[in-house]
Design an enzyme around this catalytic site. Structure first.
Site, PDB file in Angstrom:
ATOM      1  CD  GLU A  88       2.074  -4.180   9.222  1.00 37.64           C
ATOM      2  OE1 GLU A  88       3.197  -4.420   9.691  1.00 37.64           O
ATOM      3  OE2 GLU A  88       1.809  -4.254   8.021  1.00 37.64           O
ATOM      4  CE  LYS A 118       6.029  -2.833  11.331  1.00 43.15           C
ATOM      5  NZ  LYS A 118       5.747  -3.903  10.391  1.00 43.15           N
ATOM      6  CD  GLN A 119       3.273   0.945   9.799  1.00 47.92           C
ATOM      7  OE1 GLN A 119       3.883  -0.099   9.962  1.00 47.92           O
ATOM      8  NE2 GLN A 119       2.966   1.426   8.613  1.00 47.92           N
ATOM      9  CD1 TRP A 134       0.819  -0.602   2.976  1.00 49.43           C
ATOM     10  CD2 TRP A 134      -0.433   1.162   3.526  1.00 49.43           C
ATOM     11  NE1 TRP A 134       1.238  -0.161   4.209  1.00 49.43           N
ATOM     12  CE2 TRP A 134       0.488   0.922   4.575  1.00 49.43           C
ATOM     13  CE3 TRP A 134      -1.320   2.225   3.655  1.00 49.43           C
ATOM     14  CZ2 TRP A 134       0.547   1.713   5.720  1.00 49.43           C
ATOM     15  CZ3 TRP A 134      -1.260   3.006   4.805  1.00 49.43           C
ATOM     16  CH2 TRP A 134      -0.337   2.756   5.823  1.00 49.43           C
ATOM     17  CG  ASP A 135       4.821   0.747   1.496  1.00 46.81           C
ATOM     18  OD1 ASP A 135       3.877   0.082   1.935  1.00 46.81           O
ATOM     19  OD2 ASP A 135       5.979   0.657   1.937  1.00 46.81           O
TER      20      ASP A 135
HETATM   21  C1  BGC Z   1       5.038  -1.773   7.317  1.00 46.50           C
HETATM   22  C2  BGC Z   1       3.988  -1.772   6.251  1.00 46.50           C
HETATM   23  C3  BGC Z   1       4.645  -1.523   4.923  1.00 46.50           C
HETATM   24  C4  BGC Z   1       5.780  -2.516   4.678  1.00 46.50           C
HETATM   25  C5  BGC Z   1       6.564  -2.191   3.428  1.00 46.50           C
HETATM   26  C6  BGC Z   1       6.080  -2.834   6.996  1.00 46.50           C
HETATM   27  O1  BGC Z   1       7.082  -2.829   7.962  1.00 46.50           O
HETATM   28  O2  BGC Z   1       4.470  -2.050   8.563  1.00 46.50           O
HETATM   29  O3  BGC Z   1       3.039  -0.764   6.503  1.00 46.50           O
HETATM   30  O4  BGC Z   1       3.704  -1.606   3.919  1.00 46.50           O
HETATM   31  O5  BGC Z   1       6.679  -2.506   5.759  1.00 46.50           O
HETATM   32  O6  BGC Z   1       7.163  -0.948   3.503  1.00 46.50           O
END
Ligand code: BGC
Length: 730
Positions: A463, A562-563, A335-336
């Protein structure tokens, strides 16, 4: 943040320099000196034999293999097949013998090792002296012509030497993650070879031409090469141009004759074309920072890699989280692409932005099949993918991160809003909107308690909380998805019944958004506020990365993130929320965020800047732009964090420039970090090229190309033309 810079490369505004060679750092350097052009990429491995630790890496966008995924029980709806981009041919393949001794920096003494990536020209050079000869290696992956790679080796010595050089193309590299070479030799001829993958049946045709005649063939299995015997007196240069053609499917069948025509152009001619194209790119994409060399180098490295990874020549290709720089993340698109990368391309290369979305349109069929597998309607886009099918073997992510599908709709909305490309919307975007809405309408459910609509059993961007109900970010994005689809269908007439539209309207209106008016806090998901506290700020840095040191299920038992999740929503739909809401939620969630994802710090920096937390904004920003040059996450050896580089670009333009692109018109609230004297960026806005220069006192907006554009700066509307508009900086 439990992250520390590891200073290894020299700071320079346009170059990344490695002065001396530390073998322990070898793989990090290989990632840093990676070159690519969307079509193919090559790591910074040494050209010649190196028996020390290394990952010889060469990748072609869209060339992959797959393996089955299996589960003990409960498997309906889980991904059954994992696709992964494979390590391909080493077209820099070189062996060098000086007076009978093989050049191998793990075995022979050497001095004056120097390597640089010149980001202005996209050329990597490396030099050192060994065995009495000074060697200079130069390489580029042509950004002006996708099939072309160039390699030049210069030998210099006062004394005379007999050099035996073997050069060609090697299909023997092993895909390290699987411990396997995925190629067999299909055909071989004079200076060319066709490699075919073991099971996907895709082929790569590679042919090379040198400026020197060969003495004999040095072919072995899966290698086409020649031997060149050189009597070195003083100085000698060997040049090789390689034509690589990736046949992904029938629509890209190999054209053998095209290679001969392409190889009529010399190394120096291709090099000149390549440099000229980079000059063009920098003309509209550069960010100049006065007063902070670290950030200057860092952000140019990010911009350089964004352009290396993707420029939208093919709507069937996308951006992998690690670009074409390593095996980790398997070349997968996340989704990035729509959330983090799209803004970069929208304002630097709108064609690339459109093609990122075309990729989703082109994979709608797979997304519809996936929705059916999950007992839903519409289209469900994959968490990780190469060919449009779900490749995520961790079902919690692959099945529960349904926000990916909302990100596709968000991307359509964001792109159309900022480019005005209604043709795209009518022809392709509409269908994406309708199918994503259908998916969410069928994926959600009604709360018997409150009568609200919601999304149950999900995982938000955070996540670290799995199978939760009503993740606020997801619910909000889905509500927006419904509303924009309804608006688009009403405006342009899509093929949707009045009942279905009414159904989406009701679901949007009754979407649960957990919000407490008293505290102004959005609860991340049902029950989040009940979770035990975890003190992220005092986390032991030796217990990071979390995925390595924590028992998997223990992550879900506390309120650590996490983010960004709620904070991300506040950024994406900035105009929908008040300053107070942003401040209160930022203060609440920032404390609880571990930034385990490299996507995290930039968004925190952007929102910190917006809510007036300038020190924090600077601290987060330092990390974002130099994540790989300073190996902050200690995993640059696996490849570059390409999609986080897009976040670093946003960090400057959205964070300090204060740009917001979710409103009716593009708006800015410029500020400048304490340390900087001035900075300048350029963006493409509806075909016009806008330059913004911000000093400690003022911000100057001026058009470099195009007619005029309307912007909101601070609280006022301005018509920006070639005559500079000057506003003061708070
Ligand atoms: C993140 C995801 C992301 C992926 C690729 C993961 O560590 O939690 O949101 O899409 O890395 O960058």
């Amino acid at each position: 943040m439990a992250k520390e810079a590891k200073k290894y490369f020299e700071v320079n505004p346009w170059k990344v320099i490695e002065n001396g060679f530390d073998p322990k750092q070898g793989r990090v350097s290989e990632s840093i000196f990676s070159l690519g052009n969307e079509y193919m990429g090559i790591r910074g491995q040494f050209d010649e034999t190196y028996s020390g630790d290394k990952l010889i890496g060469s990748y072609f966008n869209g060339i992959f293999e797959d393996k089955p995924l299996s589960y003990p029980e409960y498997f309906k709806g889980f991904a059954k097949r994992c696709c992964f981009m494979i390590n391909a041919n080493n077209w820099l393949y070189t062996r060098i013998f000086v007076d009978g001794t093989e050049l191998d920096l793990a075995k022979v003494a050497f001095k004056d090792f120097y390597r640089e990536l010149d980001m202005k020209t996209g050329i990597v050079t490396r030099s050192f002296t060994a065995l009495g000869v000074k060697f200079t290696f130069e390489r580029f992956v042509c950004i002006a012509d996708h099939y072309i790679g160039g390699q030049k080796i210069t030998f210099e010595s006062q004394a005379s030497h007999e050099i035996r050089l073997i050069s060609g193309i090697d299909f023997t590299p092993v895909h390290e993650e699987e411990g396997k070479n995925y190629w067999h030799e299909a055909v071989k001829g004079e200076n060319y070879i066709v490699g075919k993958t073991l099971s996907s049946g895709q082929r790569i045709f590679s042919k090379f031409k040198t400026n020197v005649s060969a003495n004999k063939s040095a072919n072995t299995e899966k290698i086409v090469a020649n031997e060149y015997n050189i009597h070195l007196e003083n100085k000698f240069s060997f040049e090789k141009v390689v034509y690589n053609y990736a046949e992904r499917d029938e629509s890209t069948a190999i054209d053998y004759l095209a290679a001969d025509t392409a190889l009529e152009t010399s190394y120096e001619e291709y090099k000149a074309k390549h440099i000229a194209r980079w000059a063009e790119i920098w003309k509209h994409s550069d960010i100049v920072i006065d007063g902070d060399d670290d950030s200057q180098q860092g952000i140019r490295f990010c911009i350089f890699n964004m352009h290396q990874t993707y420029h939208g020549d093919d709507g069937r290709l996308n951006v992998g989280a690690k670009g074409l720089t390593g095996e980790k993340y398997s070349g997968w698109t996340f989704w990035d692409s729509e959330t983090y990368c799209l803004p970069f391309y929208m304002f630097n290369n709108p064609k690339a932005a459109k093609n990122l979305l075309m990729y989703r349109y082109n994979t709608l069929k797979q997304a519809k099949e996936r929705a059916i597998e999950q007992d839903c309607a519409g289209a469900c886009f994959p968490m990780v993918t190469i060919d449009g099918t779900e490749s995520c073997g961790v079902w919690q992510h692959g099945n529960l991160e349904i926000h990916v599908t909302a990100a596709v709709a968000y991307g359509v909305w964001h792109y159309v809003r900022n480019t005005g490309d209604t043709e795209f919307l009518k022809k392709y975007g509409m269908e994406l909107l309708i199918e994503t809405s259908r998916y969410f309408a069928s994926r959600g459910g009604w709360s018997p308690k409150t009568g609200e609509f919601g999304l149950y059993g999900v995982m938000g961007p955070d996540e670290f909380h799995m199978m939760v109900n009503n993740n606020t970010y997801t619910n909000y994005m889905v509500k927006k998805n419904f509303l924009y689809t309804i608006e688009t269908v009403k405006k342009y007439g899509g093929n949707v019944s009045a009942e279905e539209l009414a159904n989406w309207r009701e679901k949007a209106d009754k979407m649960r958004i957990n919000y407490d008016e008293k505290t102004k806090l959005f609860e991340q998901h049902d029950g989040y506020f009940d979770l035990p506290e975890y003190d992220v700020k005092h986390m032991d840095p030796d217990k990071c990365p979390i995925y390595k040191f924590w028992a998997y299920d223990s992550i879900f038992r506390v309120n650590m993130l996490k983010q960004p999740d709620v904070v991300l929503m506040l950024f994406f739909y900035s105009g929908d929320f008040t300053h107070e809401q942003k401040l209160k939620n930022f203060e609440f969630y920032e404390k609880r965020c571990s930034h385990e994802s490299s996507l995290s710090p930039a968004v925190h920096s952007i929102v910190a800047a917006e809510v007036g937390k300038t020190e924090m904004a600077e601290e987060y920003m330092a990390y974002g732009s130099r994540i790989d040059i300073d190996d902050y996450n200690r995993n640059t050896h696996q490849g570059l964090h390409v999609t986080s580089m897009a976040a670093a670009w946003m960090n400057i333009v959205y964070g300090y420039g204060g740009m917001r692109s979710d409103g009716e018109i593009l708006s800015f609230k410029p500020q400048i970090p304490e340390k900087w004297k001035a900075y300048e960026f350029k963006i493409i806005v509806r075909g016009a090229l806008l330059k913004v220069r911000i000093t400690r006192e003022k911000a100057v907006f001026e058009l470099i190309e195009g007619e005029k554009i309307t912007l909101k700066i601070g609280n006022q509307i301005y018509e920006i033309t070639k005559t500079p508009t000057v506003v003061s900086v708070a």
